[in-house]
Design an enzyme around this catalytic site. Sequence first.
Site, mmCIF file in Angstrom:
data_model
loop_
_atom_site.group_PDB
_atom_site.id
_atom_site.type_symbol
_atom_site.label_atom_id
_atom_site.label_comp_id
_atom_site.label_asym_id
_atom_site.label_seq_id
_atom_site.Cartn_x
_atom_site.Cartn_y
_atom_site.Cartn_z
ATOM 1 N N ARG A 1 2.891 -2.355 -3.723
ATOM 2 C CA ARG A 1 1.469 -2.671 -3.799
ATOM 3 C C ARG A 1 1.312 -4.059 -4.380
ATOM 4 O O ARG A 1 2.101 -4.484 -5.234
ATOM 5 C CB ARG A 1 0.720 -1.654 -4.667
ATOM 6 C CG ARG A 1 0.502 -0.292 -4.027
ATOM 7 C CD ARG A 1 -0.480 -0.370 -2.864
ATOM 8 N NE ARG A 1 -0.816 0.943 -2.329
ATOM 9 C CZ ARG A 1 -0.161 1.545 -1.366
ATOM 10 N NH1 ARG A 1 0.908 0.962 -0.821
ATOM 11 N NH2 ARG A 1 -0.538 2.737 -0.925
ATOM 12 N N GLU B 1 -6.498 -7.769 -0.212
ATOM 13 C CA GLU B 1 -5.980 -7.788 1.152
ATOM 14 C C GLU B 1 -7.145 -7.839 2.134
ATOM 15 O O GLU B 1 -7.997 -6.945 2.096
ATOM 16 C CB GLU B 1 -5.126 -6.545 1.434
ATOM 17 C CG GLU B 1 -3.831 -6.546 0.662
ATOM 18 C CD GLU B 1 -3.004 -5.292 0.838
ATOM 19 O OE1 GLU B 1 -1.853 -5.267 0.393
ATOM 20 O OE2 GLU B 1 -3.531 -4.298 1.410
ATOM 21 N N HIS C 1 0.178 -5.763 5.348
ATOM 22 C CA HIS C 1 0.329 -4.377 4.866
ATOM 23 C C HIS C 1 0.620 -3.426 6.023
ATOM 24 O O HIS C 1 -0.125 -2.492 6.312
ATOM 25 C CB HIS C 1 -0.926 -3.927 4.113
ATOM 26 C CG HIS C 1 -0.662 -2.776 3.177
ATOM 27 N ND1 HIS C 1 -1.375 -2.574 2.026
ATOM 28 C CD2 HIS C 1 0.245 -1.767 3.224
ATOM 29 C CE1 HIS C 1 -0.937 -1.498 1.395
ATOM 30 N NE2 HIS C 1 0.059 -0.990 2.114
#
Length: 327
Positions: free
Chosen positions: A244, A273, A292
């Site tokens: 993360r 993000e 991601h």
Amino acid sequence: MEEQELPYVLIDTIGGTHGVYEDHVEFLKKHFTLITMKEFLENKNHLSEKIKAIYMWWHKPAANQELLRSLPNLKMIATSGAGMDHLDLKLISSFGVKVANTPFAVSSATADLGMVLMLASARRLVEGCQIAVSPNTEHFAADWLGDEVTGATLGIIGMGTIGYMVAKRAKAFEMKILYHNRNQRKEEEERAVGAIYCKKIEDLLQQSDFVMLVVNLTPQTDKLFGKKELELMKPSATLINISRGPVVDQDALVEALQNGVIKAAALDVTYPEPLPRHHPLLKLKNIIITPHIGSATTSSRRLMMQNMVESILAALNGFPIPNEVIP
């Protein structure tokens, strides 16, 4: 005989950026009556008592106190992925609601991506692609070099399911594998991948050519990797983060990359993000950033969906819940 009504399950929406995938809907509708948040809000009086579970795809719908209070017969929340930092487990438990995630569905795909990032960074793949396709390129420089992964030392921080799968893959590249974890793995598990346990994270950092972060985001791992840890790494080393974004102090990382404290970084996760388009990380040449996509494969996402269905059905029928998360 009258056909039995399917359980009512709340979803955020179908399609779009964060909605349930359209090609998953047919499977879901075999098991549930799907209610979108829009439908629920428009007909809350009728639907509140009918909804028995929440199907949380990419953190939506958010399980806040207001929603939980409005669903008196809610028994289960199934959430996609392995991370749990988007859920207040104590709050959810206080309503008598169970939670399950899909940690094993994402493991192989995420471990694959960890290896992709390591290899791409080592061989300067993104830079090389840009050179190869640039209209300004007239020749390929013979002294344009990368690093070999084979025989190098990989330090894995977080040796859970995904970390162990990374180690399996790294073994095939004849890498020396070090790892740091809250608990040491069993001796036979270590032996199977040739992994050496480092009780102190400092020992791992000082020896590793590549350091891969594979931890869950918790209060203990928030900003786990900062200025001190970066300065303990070799100047020739690369940091890879597939966990993360907040696990890494991004300001410290920018400084380390600009000043040659470490050679490079490869990140599948950031905070926020996506990063703001003016963020200094986006201007550096010695970094790779992907959006991601650790679990972003067709088979992984379908398996996640199937796991979530299994967990909801188990909870509603009084059976043991696969992948139940205990607060």
